[in-house]
Scaffold this motif. Structure first.
Motif, PDB file in Angstrom:
ATOM      1  N   UNK A 207     -19.636 -23.935 -12.735  1.00 58.38           N
ATOM      2  CA  UNK A 207     -18.941 -25.220 -12.597  1.00 58.38           C
ATOM      3  C   UNK A 207     -19.852 -26.354 -13.044  1.00 58.38           C
ATOM      4  N   UNK A 208     -19.816 -26.572 -14.294  1.00 57.53           N
ATOM      5  CA  UNK A 208     -20.618 -27.657 -14.862  1.00 57.53           C
ATOM      6  C   UNK A 208     -20.013 -28.993 -14.446  1.00 57.53           C
ATOM      7  N   UNK A 209     -20.755 -30.043 -14.623  1.00 58.08           N
ATOM      8  CA  UNK A 209     -20.239 -31.367 -14.239  1.00 58.08           C
ATOM      9  C   UNK A 209     -18.906 -31.695 -14.891  1.00 58.08           C
ATOM     10  N   UNK A 210     -18.803 -31.361 -16.143  1.00 58.53           N
ATOM     11  CA  UNK A 210     -17.562 -31.675 -16.837  1.00 58.53           C
ATOM     12  C   UNK A 210     -16.403 -30.880 -16.251  1.00 58.53           C
ATOM     13  N   UNK A 211     -16.672 -29.625 -16.011  1.00 62.78           N
ATOM     14  CA  UNK A 211     -15.627 -28.780 -15.441  1.00 62.78           C
ATOM     15  C   UNK A 211     -15.252 -29.280 -14.051  1.00 62.78           C
ATOM     16  N   UNK A 212     -16.264 -29.606 -13.302  1.00 62.92           N
ATOM     17  CA  UNK A 212     -16.017 -30.099 -11.948  1.00 62.92           C
ATOM     18  C   UNK A 212     -15.279 -31.436 -11.986  1.00 62.92           C
ATOM     19  N   UNK A 213     -15.632 -32.228 -12.953  1.00 61.52           N
ATOM     20  CA  UNK A 213     -14.958 -33.523 -13.070  1.00 61.52           C
ATOM     21  C   UNK A 213     -13.462 -33.319 -13.296  1.00 61.52           C
ATOM     22  N   UNK A 214     -13.158 -32.390 -14.142  1.00 62.25           N
ATOM     23  CA  UNK A 214     -11.748 -32.115 -14.405  1.00 62.25           C
ATOM     24  C   UNK A 214     -11.070 -31.537 -13.168  1.00 62.25           C
ATOM     25  N   UNK A 215     -11.832 -30.762 -12.469  1.00 61.95           N
ATOM     26  CA  UNK A 215     -11.300 -30.201 -11.224  1.00 61.95           C
ATOM     27  C   UNK A 215     -10.957 -31.326 -10.234  1.00 61.95           C
ATOM     28  N   UNK A 216     -11.891 -32.197 -10.037  1.00 58.47           N
ATOM     29  CA  UNK A 216     -11.678 -33.299  -9.097  1.00 58.47           C
ATOM     30  C   UNK A 216     -10.525 -34.179  -9.560  1.00 58.47           C
ATOM     31  N   UNK A 217     -10.497 -34.353 -10.851  1.00 58.64           N
ATOM     32  CA  UNK A 217      -9.420 -35.164 -11.415  1.00 58.64           C
ATOM     33  C   UNK A 217      -8.062 -34.550 -11.062  1.00 58.64           C
ATOM     34  N   UNK A 218      -7.988 -33.249 -11.208  1.00 57.76           N
ATOM     35  CA  UNK A 218      -6.737 -32.556 -10.906  1.00 57.76           C
ATOM     36  C   UNK A 218      -6.410 -32.655  -9.422  1.00 57.76           C
ATOM     37  N   UNK A 219      -7.429 -32.480  -8.620  1.00 57.45           N
ATOM     38  CA  UNK A 219      -7.211 -32.547  -7.176  1.00 57.45           C
ATOM     39  C   UNK A 219      -6.711 -33.932  -6.775  1.00 57.45           C
ATOM     40  N   UNK A 220      -7.335 -34.930  -7.345  1.00 53.46           N
ATOM     41  CA  UNK A 220      -6.936 -36.292  -6.987  1.00 53.46           C
ATOM     42  C   UNK A 220      -5.538 -36.601  -7.490  1.00 53.46           C
ATOM     43  N   UNK A 221      -5.241 -36.027  -8.627  1.00 56.27           N
ATOM     44  CA  UNK A 221      -3.908 -36.249  -9.175  1.00 56.27           C
ATOM     45  C   UNK A 221      -2.838 -35.648  -8.263  1.00 56.27           C
ATOM     46  N   UNK A 222      -3.167 -34.500  -7.732  1.00 54.64           N
ATOM     47  CA  UNK A 222      -2.211 -33.822  -6.853  1.00 54.64           C
ATOM     48  C   UNK A 222      -2.225 -34.392  -5.447  1.00 54.64           C
ATOM     49  N   UNK A 223      -3.354 -34.900  -5.100  1.00 49.08           N
ATOM     50  CA  UNK A 223      -3.541 -35.295  -3.709  1.00 49.08           C
ATOM     51  C   UNK A 223      -4.215 -34.149  -2.984  1.00 49.08           C
ATOM     52  N   UNK A 224      -5.127 -34.522  -2.140  1.00 51.29           N
ATOM     53  CA  UNK A 224      -5.954 -33.491  -1.511  1.00 51.29           C
ATOM     54  C   UNK A 224      -5.116 -32.515  -0.707  1.00 51.29           C
TER      55      UNK A 224
END
Length: 476
Positions: A207-224
């Motif tokens: 989970x590189x920073x970029x990958x994690x960033x996209x992950x967080x982005x997705x999570x935030x988009x969906x809502x925790x």
DNA sequence: GAAGGAATAT
DNA sequence: AATATTCCTT
């Protein structure tokens, strides 16, 4: 393929080129991997400059352990390039277990009759193993089954990577990326195939920073609350990840987040107590005033505000800066980062050691999406700290306003004494406002040498001039 | 059976 | 510590 990385001594070049640990990092752009193989010649991305090349006992470089650029080029430019690679994922050809098995198989074959090319290679592997020791990474290098290549970082923000630990038996829903690096070195996988045919294909996601960033982005988009692996995966749109990869990361993400929230809640609770114990109304007023740009005043009496977590803003979480210029630059200034509800109007200069203690916490917050991740991520070395630390005068020259301790009753009447006690126990908002806001609460000013702080009498005299009621209105 | 999530293993 | 795997529940 050959695992070269493990024998290379770590260097700054590694990071600059996206080389992290024993893995190959394929940097990605916003679309994860669509820039792969588009700009420069792939050979430019392959780091053949081993600081510690493969030497035999005589100091000669072992010929078969050298990376064949042609082979690499063929491999990575192959039309069979897997979704994993195509997604900009980090690829590691074989896991340690498989490598061990492959090596064992090679050795076994070599012991019997070495007639084929593969068997001769196995023979050499044995010799090299003696030179390299039993370290798994070195085995990986010696087994001739992994090649570590590096590529210049195209994406300044970081890189996505998936380490694909491959054998030949991939199956099941969790092996979308199982075809990673499948093409191009089948001939060298004979031993591994033979020994791992019953094994499961392992895909280790880095989970590189970029990958994690996209992950967080997705999570935030969906809502925790609504973020579930399948949806996250859908939004991230990275083929080489599986639902299980996401689930695992999500579990960790939630865990860290929960931990951070708990810490913040604890801190908030403490801060709230502090506010209400020492300066209920005025402190809030002063906070607001200071937030509006006014001069900082001590929000509480006698105690400085606790220092904020202070950390150097990392370019990318978990990885050093990828750009050479940045890597060579001096570390960015330490930045205090407060919880939103704890942010003080002005900083309190803490002991240096304390700041350093906060760094790990801050780093964790940045990665795991604490409430301030976005703000922290937005910080760049060039940015001015949100709460610049002013010059900190020597403690000996600091003047602290005396604590507000109402003097003992000066009258002789019992009634007045009682009222004074009430005032002690239940100071009115107005009296506190007047006393603290106008008289006692001053900035922590350096006191010129030789100048004595005002006496309690003078302070009380000033209080009297301000018309501080002796009795709270509610009690009067 | 698939998905989510927690526990556990590596 | 990070990630994968397993187990349980829905």
């Amino acid at each position: 393929m050959l695992e070269v990385s493990s024998l290379r001594s770590p260097s700054k070049v590694d990071h600059q080129r996206g080389f992290v640990g024993d893995h190959v990092v394929f940097p990605t752009s916003g679309s994860v991997c669509d820039d792969f193989m588009v700009d420069d010649n792939l050979l430019d991305y392959i780091d053949f400059s081993c600081d510690v090349p493969f030497f035999d006992a005589d100091g000669d470089i072992l010929p078969d352990l050298e990376v064949d650029p042609t082979e690499l080029l063929a491999e990575f430019s192959s039309p069979e390039t897997s979704p994993t690679e195509a997604d900009g994922c980090r690829v590691e050809a074989k896991p340690p277990d498989d490598l061990r098995q492959a090596l064992a198989a090679a050795e076994e074959e070599a012991v019997t009759t070495s007639t084929t090319v593969e068997e001769k290679k196995a023979d050499e592997i044995i010799n090299r193993r003696m030179l390299l020791g039993n370290d798994d990474d070195k085995l990986a290098a010696a087994s001739g089954s992994g090649v570590t290549t590096t590529r210049k970082s195209v994406d300044a923000e970081g890189s996505s990577a998936v380490t694909t630990e491959e054998d030949s038996a991939g199956a099941g829903s969790d092996t979308k990326s199982s075809s990673a690096s499948a093409g191009g070195h089948c001939g060298k996988k004979k031993a591994a195939d033979k020994n791992s045919s019953n094994g499961k294909r392992k895909v280790k996601v880095d989970w590189t920073p970029e990958l994690h960033r996209r992950f967080v982005q997705a999570v935030e988009q969906l809502g925790i609350d609504k973020a579930v692996p399948s949806r996250i995966l859908e939004i991230m749109g990275i083929d080489c990840l599986t639902r299980h990869n996401i689930a695992s990361h999500l579990q960790k993400y939630r865990s860290h987040r929960k931990h951070l929230m708990a810490r913040e809640a604890e801190a908030a609770s403490w801060a709230q107590k502090r506010h209400h114990m020492y300066a209920p109304a005025p402190a809030r007023k002063l906070d607001a005033a200071a937030a509006a740009g006014g001069p900082w005043v001590v929000p509480t009496l006698g105690f400085p505000p606790p220092p904020p977590p202070l950390c150097r803003p990392l370019h990318v979480w978990g990885h050093p800066p990828t750009a050479g210029v940045e890597a060579a630059a001096p570390p960015p200034a330490m930045l205090p980062v407060w919880a939103r509800h704890l942010a003080p109007p002005r900083p309190w200069a803490p002991p240096v050691a304390y700041w350093h203690l906060q760094q790990q916490q801050y780093n964790a917050a940045r990665k795991w999406g604490g409430p301030h991740q976005a703000a922290a991520a937005a910080v760049t070395p060039a940015m001015v700290p949100r709460f610049p630390v002013p010059p900190h005068p020597h403690p000996a020259t600091m003047y602290r306003p005396p604590m507000v301790v109402p003097p003992p009753p000066t009258t002789t009447t019992t009634k007045l004494a009682d009222l004074q006690l009430q005032l002690d126990a239940h100071p009115s908002k107005e009296s506190i406002d007047a006393a603290i806001g106008d008289v006692l609460v001053k900035p922590w000013l350096p006191l010129p040498l030789g100048l004595k702080p005002p006496s309690m009498d003078s302070v009380m005299s000033e209080l009297h001039k301000q018309g501080i009621p002796k009795v709270p209105p509610s009690s009067a």
